[in-house]
Write a protein that holds these residues in place. Structure first.
Motif, PDB file in Angstrom:
ATOM      1  N   ALA A   1       0.637  -1.240   0.017  1.00 54.07           N
ATOM      2  CA  ALA A   1      -0.038  -0.055  -0.080  1.00 54.07           C
ATOM      3  C   ALA A   1       0.724   1.244  -0.020  1.00 54.07           C
ATOM      4  N   LEU A   2       1.784   1.129   0.797  1.00 51.95           N
ATOM      5  CA  LEU A   2       2.826   2.453   0.919  1.00 51.95           C
ATOM      6  C   LEU A   2       3.458   2.677  -0.426  1.00 51.95           C
ATOM      7  N   ALA A   3       3.402   1.601  -0.990  1.00 52.52           N
ATOM      8  CA  ALA A   3       4.386   1.722  -2.631  1.00 52.52           C
ATOM      9  C   ALA A   3       3.470   2.553  -3.475  1.00 52.52           C
ATOM     10  N   ARG A   4       2.406   2.453  -3.121  1.00 50.24           N
ATOM     11  CA  ARG A   4       1.256   3.262  -4.230  1.00 50.24           C
ATOM     12  C   ARG A   4       1.206   4.807  -3.822  1.00 50.24           C
ATOM     13  N   MET A   5       1.851   5.150  -2.567  1.00 53.59           N
ATOM     14  CA  MET A   5       1.493   6.398  -2.198  1.00 53.59           C
ATOM     15  C   MET A   5       2.818   7.554  -2.338  1.00 53.59           C
ATOM     16  N   GLY A   6       3.398   7.423  -3.523  1.00 54.49           N
ATOM     17  CA  GLY A   6       4.391   8.354  -3.664  1.00 54.49           C
ATOM     18  C   GLY A   6       5.487   8.326  -2.660  1.00 54.49           C
ATOM     19  N   GLU A   7       6.137   9.656  -2.539  1.00 57.24           N
ATOM     20  CA  GLU A   7       7.584   9.979  -1.798  1.00 57.24           C
ATOM     21  C   GLU A   7       7.247   9.559  -0.306  1.00 57.24           C
TER      22      GLU A   7
END
Length: 503
Positions: free
Chosen positions: A310-316
């Protein structure tokens, strides 16, 4: 029989991605299987298990692996130039007790396992195998788990490869599996062969009709929701690289899922992390990142897994949270962060390169793994990776070798480094180097002299992978060396203790 590979459909590929296995069947005749079974009985009774020589000792097995159902399944999952590994094993089961749940080894268990299907296994049953005869059992969806997050005695969780002669299970190499109880006490054989991808996917290699991921219409009750993971794997197999941050779902529900992620029930938390991952930027704007970052430390692995992707889809900001978790003292948390970073795109490369210098073995291994999965995006990390080939840790060195092969450029520098690794004192590093050079093909021609030397290695698998690398390099010099090696080491399938020379 039509020899054209029968490629998997979109729905079959989706099932494989989510559940980690498919049960398929050849249409070879009952007479063929009966002859094969008779040979197996004779060989096992008179000579014992032929081990890695199973294929040349019982030549008819090759017809099985040339069957278009099997070639089509392997092409779909591993690409058209997949490799048959030198290790193969005929499993014999007459035990009334089930075997223990396990994942197969990569020459030991220290190598970081892949969520992407780089390796697969065929488990082939040459006799009718009803459930009472003890077929292989698998835990659907467990290829993504390092731990066993299921009830071992829950019969609804286990899938079995029971069926008529000619049935085979195509399984993702990292799935949890076991032998089930043979209640009939009769001969039960399962022929296990390992296969590996030699090309990074550039485009779908199955019968691809629908571009976007669609959750399969029916899944085992053992499978938990990991749609962000499944979508990322589908995209990887389709040749796409980097995160897809397009929000999927109603962003107005983000607060509901943030609340659910903090509930006591672990299954609800896993589902919430999955939904927040699908919401992507909408969840980020709703303040999900701090909650997902805490979820990376959840006691339940499916929650940690969904939080990382999920965090990988949330940008920087998501990448920053993953880089911080990569340094976590708990290696399971660090590893899950690496999986997320491997799907985070170019924005993760600088932080991962810096993490290579951290000093802790597991962090360096995890960072090298993620950089390799980022492929050409990680080219700026190549100098730092090459510097690790003198690292005192064997896992660091063989993880580095694999990362360099996946990145692939600058070619000359990488091939020169791999030539060095072919002379590494550790056989697993040499083993992995030969295997990985196969992925570079003709670009690795400069390594041919070192590969020729490796054909005399003391280790059987180093020799085997050097031979495979020469095959995939395919230049005249490489082919000449390979033919010379094969002529010297050719193996007679008719020579047995009972028939050493004649007829």
């Amino acid at each position: 029989m039509n020899s054209k590979p029968q490629l998997l459909t979109d729905e079959q590929m989706r099932k494989f991605i989510a559940e980690g296995f498919l049960i398929l069947k050849t249409d070879l005749s009952k007479e063929f299987h009966q002859r094969l079974l008779e040979q197996l009985n004779e060989v096992y009774q008179d000579e014992g298990n032929p081990g890695n020589n199973l294929l040349p000792r019982i030549r008819e097995v090759q017809k099985v692996f040339e069957h278009p159902v099997i070639t089509g399944a392997l092409t779909s999952v591993l690409g058209p130039d997949y490799m048959l590994h030198a290790h193969r094993h005929g499993h014999y089961n007459n035990s009334p007790q089930p075997g223990g749940w396990h994942k197969d080894s990569y020459w030991g268990y220290r190598r970081m396992r892949n969520h992407h299907p780089w390796w697969a296994m065929i488990m082939y049953f040459p006799q009718d195998t009803p459930i009472e005869l003890g077929p292989t059992g698998v835990l659907p969806g467990s290829q993504y788990y390092d731990t066993r997050t299921f009830e071992e005695e829950n019969p609804a969780a286990e899938a079995t490869a029971n069926g008529e002669a000619g049935t085979f299970a195509l399984i993702q190499y990292d799935i949890w599996h076991r032998s089930t109880a043979n209640k009939l006490g009769q001969h039960r054989y399962m022929l296990k062969f390992e296969f590996m991808r030699t090309q990074i996917p550039q485009a779908p290699s199955w019968d691809h009709q629908e571009k976007e991921w669609i959750t399969p219409s029916s899944l085992s009750p053992a499978v938990r929701p990991h749609e962000v993971v499944w979508r990322e794997t589908w995209n990887w197999l389709s040749g796409k690289l980097g995160p897809d941050s397009t929000p999927i779902g109603d962003g107005a529900q983000a607060q509901q899922w943030i609340g659910q992620l903090q509930m006591e029930d672990p299954e609800l938390r896993a589902a919430a992390a999955n939904r927040l991952g699908l919401l992507g930027a909408d969840a980020r704007e709703a303040g999900a990142i701090p909650v997902l970052a805490r979820a990376l430390e959840d006691s339940f692995e499916p929650v940690r897994l969904n939080a990382a992707y999920a965090l990988a889809r949330m940008g920087e900001p998501g990448t920053a949270a993953l880089l911080q978790a990569l340094q976590h003292e708990d290696k399971l948390i660090s590893r899950n962060a690496a999986y997320g970073l491997s799907a985070s795109g170019a924005g993760a490369v600088a932080g991962l390169t810096e993490a290579l210098k951290g000093g802790r073995e597991e962090v360096t291994v995890h960072a090298a793994f993620a950089l390799g999965e980022l492929r050409h995006l990680a080219e700026p990390a190549v100098p730092a990776l090459i510097g690790l080939l003198d690292h005192p840790s064997e896992p660091v060195r063989y993880s580095t070798v694999e990362a360099l092969c996946n990145i692939g450029s600058p070619r000359e520098e990488i091939v020169a480094a791999l030539k060095q690794a072919l002379n590494d004192p550790d056989p697993q590093v040499r083993f992995m180097t030969g295997l990985c050079i196969s992925r570079l093909g003709p670009q690795a021609e400069a390594a041919v002299p070192e590969l020729i030397q490796a054909l005399d290695d003391d280790n059987r698998y180093v020799r085997a992978h050097a031979a495979e690398a020469l095959y995939y390099i395919g230049t005249d010099t490489a082919k000449e060396a390979l033919l010379h090696f094969l002529r010297q080491s050719r193996w007679c399938p008719s020579t047995t203790p009972a028939s050493t020379f004649y007829p």
